[in-house]
Design a protein around this motif. Structure first.
Motif, mmCIF file in Angstrom:
data_model
loop_
_atom_site.group_PDB
_atom_site.id
_atom_site.type_symbol
_atom_site.label_atom_id
_atom_site.label_comp_id
_atom_site.label_asym_id
_atom_site.label_seq_id
_atom_site.Cartn_x
_atom_site.Cartn_y
_atom_site.Cartn_z
ATOM 1 N N LYS A 141 0.813 -1.216 0.000
ATOM 2 C CA LYS A 141 0.000 0.000 0.000
ATOM 3 C C LYS A 141 0.846 1.265 0.000
ATOM 4 O O LYS A 141 0.634 2.168 -0.808
ATOM 5 N N GLN A 142 1.834 1.326 0.901
ATOM 6 C CA GLN A 142 2.628 2.528 1.017
ATOM 7 C C GLN A 142 3.442 2.780 -0.250
ATOM 8 O O GLN A 142 3.615 3.921 -0.687
ATOM 9 N N PRO A 164 -3.477 -4.359 -2.557
ATOM 10 C CA PRO A 164 -4.256 -4.003 -1.364
ATOM 11 C C PRO A 164 -5.462 -3.138 -1.675
ATOM 12 O O PRO A 164 -5.581 -2.568 -2.761
ATOM 13 N N GLU A 165 -6.348 -3.034 -0.682
ATOM 14 C CA GLU A 165 -7.467 -2.095 -0.765
ATOM 15 C C GLU A 165 -6.942 -0.697 -0.451
ATOM 16 O O GLU A 165 -6.293 -0.480 0.566
ATOM 17 N N ILE A 166 -7.221 0.276 -1.325
ATOM 18 C CA ILE A 166 -6.775 1.649 -1.132
ATOM 19 C C ILE A 166 -7.914 2.588 -1.488
ATOM 20 O O ILE A 166 -8.579 2.410 -2.518
ATOM 21 N N SER A 179 -8.389 -3.206 -6.827
ATOM 22 C CA SER A 179 -7.518 -4.027 -5.981
ATOM 23 C C SER A 179 -7.493 -5.477 -6.466
ATOM 24 O O SER A 179 -8.239 -5.868 -7.364
ATOM 25 N N GLY A 180 -6.617 -6.266 -5.851
ATOM 26 C CA GLY A 180 -6.531 -7.699 -6.159
ATOM 27 C C GLY A 180 -5.652 -8.030 -7.340
ATOM 28 O O GLY A 180 -5.615 -9.188 -7.786
ATOM 29 N N ILE A 194 -9.691 -13.828 -11.422
ATOM 30 C CA ILE A 194 -10.696 -13.616 -12.471
ATOM 31 C C ILE A 194 -11.717 -12.580 -12.026
ATOM 32 O O ILE A 194 -12.137 -11.707 -12.811
ATOM 33 N N ARG A 195 -12.105 -12.625 -10.756
ATOM 34 C CA ARG A 195 -13.061 -11.632 -10.252
ATOM 35 C C ARG A 195 -12.460 -10.224 -10.301
ATOM 36 O O ARG A 195 -13.161 -9.248 -10.620
ATOM 37 N N ALA A 196 -11.170 -10.110 -9.974
ATOM 38 C CA ALA A 196 -10.511 -8.804 -10.042
ATOM 39 C C ALA A 196 -10.441 -8.307 -11.487
ATOM 40 O O ALA A 196 -10.643 -7.116 -11.759
#
Length: 303
Positions: A141-142, A164-166, A179-180, A194-196
């Motif tokens: 993330k950072q 990550p989730e951001i 994300s993902g 696949i969902r991402a």
């Protein structure tokens, strides 16, 4: 109004669907032949879509909506090194092509590490020649947040991907974040991958729709697909190009894979709706292989 579609079928009798596209006043945006299989991206008047579907059924082919056809997308990786480029970015590219996108992979010259990462003015100009750009970033993330300077002054819509989730508010310059999709050292074949990718497709389609609506508020005198067809019919050198999609459609123009210094005057003299292309478009040298970049001027700009 045109609907962008993809036809998938055999090469046998494929000339019939090509002739039907022409008879309906449609355009072939991209054509790929893989052994005995044919994939056609096309733009068809919206009232004639059922006729194309009937012909595809007759030829035992399939028709699907291609919402990204007629656009050009840049997919940017921090570097060309193997720990950045091969897996997630390449799979993103391949997946978007299933929905009609024409995408180009771009690896930055020195994007490795948040302490040494950078982007040159040349790289910015190259990226901005596209309709939208997707930055395929990493897993921390950072690190992603510290690299916003790679895209905070890019003048086209920016989509960022990472693991990550951001919150999008933590990424100044980005229009969307998915994300993902971080640095994954394998093919993206698992369920969560696949969902991402499906989420990314939804986001890309939404961003493109917004850009189309903005263009419609002050449209060019001729749509890009009409300009593409005029260039292909009036410039003999196009038939000699062996690269895929010698005239690549964009939402607001086309990229012509001919040398600018040699052919820019001929491109300027192409007639589109009784006007010279040079009168209704900005024709300049592309940052990509000295190709010709045609950006259509809006009606208000011409007035």
């Amino acid at each position: 109004m045109y609907e962008t579609l993809t036809y998938s079928g055999g090469v046998h009798k494929s000339e019939e669907i090509r002739e039907l596209i022409e008879d309906l006043g449609g355009f072939i945006l991209q054509e790929n032949v893989l052994q005995m299989d044919l994939i056609l991206n096309m733009a068809i008047p919206i009232d004639d879509v059922d006729k194309i579907k009937e012909k595809a059924k007759e030829l035992l082919g399939k028709i699907s909506v291609a919402p990204m056809a007629g656009c050009e997308i840049a997919i940017v990786s921090p570097t060309l090194a193997r720990h950045h480029l091969p897996h997630a970015a390449c799979d993103i590219s391949e997946y978007l092509r299933r929905f009609g996108a024409k995408d180009n992979m771009i690896g930055l010259a020195r994007g490795a590490g948040k302490g040494t990462a950078g982007i040159t003015e040349y790289e910015k100009r190259l990226i901005e020649e596209h309709d939208i750009v997707i930055y395929a970033l990493g897993s921390f993330k950072q690190c992603i947040m510290d690299k916003t300077f790679l895209f905070d002054d890019i003048d086209i819509p920016v989509i960022v991907t990472g693991a990550p989730e951001i919150d999008i508010n933590d990424l100044p310059g980005a229009d969307e974040y998915v994300s993902g999709l971080g640095r994954i050292p394998r093919r993206l074949k698992r369920g969560e991958n696949i969902r991402a990718l499906r989420k990314l497709v939804e986001v890309v389609e939404d961003v493109l729709d917004k850009k189309r609506k903005n263009i419609a508020l002050d449209p060019p005198l001729a749509p890009s697909i009409l300009v593409k067809n005029a260039i292909e019919n009036q410039v003999p050198a196009i038939s000699e190009i062996i690269s895929p999609t010698p005239v690549t459609s964009q939402l607001d123009g086309v990229r012509v894979k001919l040398d600018y210094d040699k052919y820019n005057e001929e491109i300027s003299n192409v007639m589109v709706n009784d006007k010279r292309l040079g009168e209704i478009a900005d024709i300049k040298k592309s940052q990509m292989y000295d190709y010709i970049l045609v950006k259509l001027l809006s009606e208000s700009a011409i007035v």
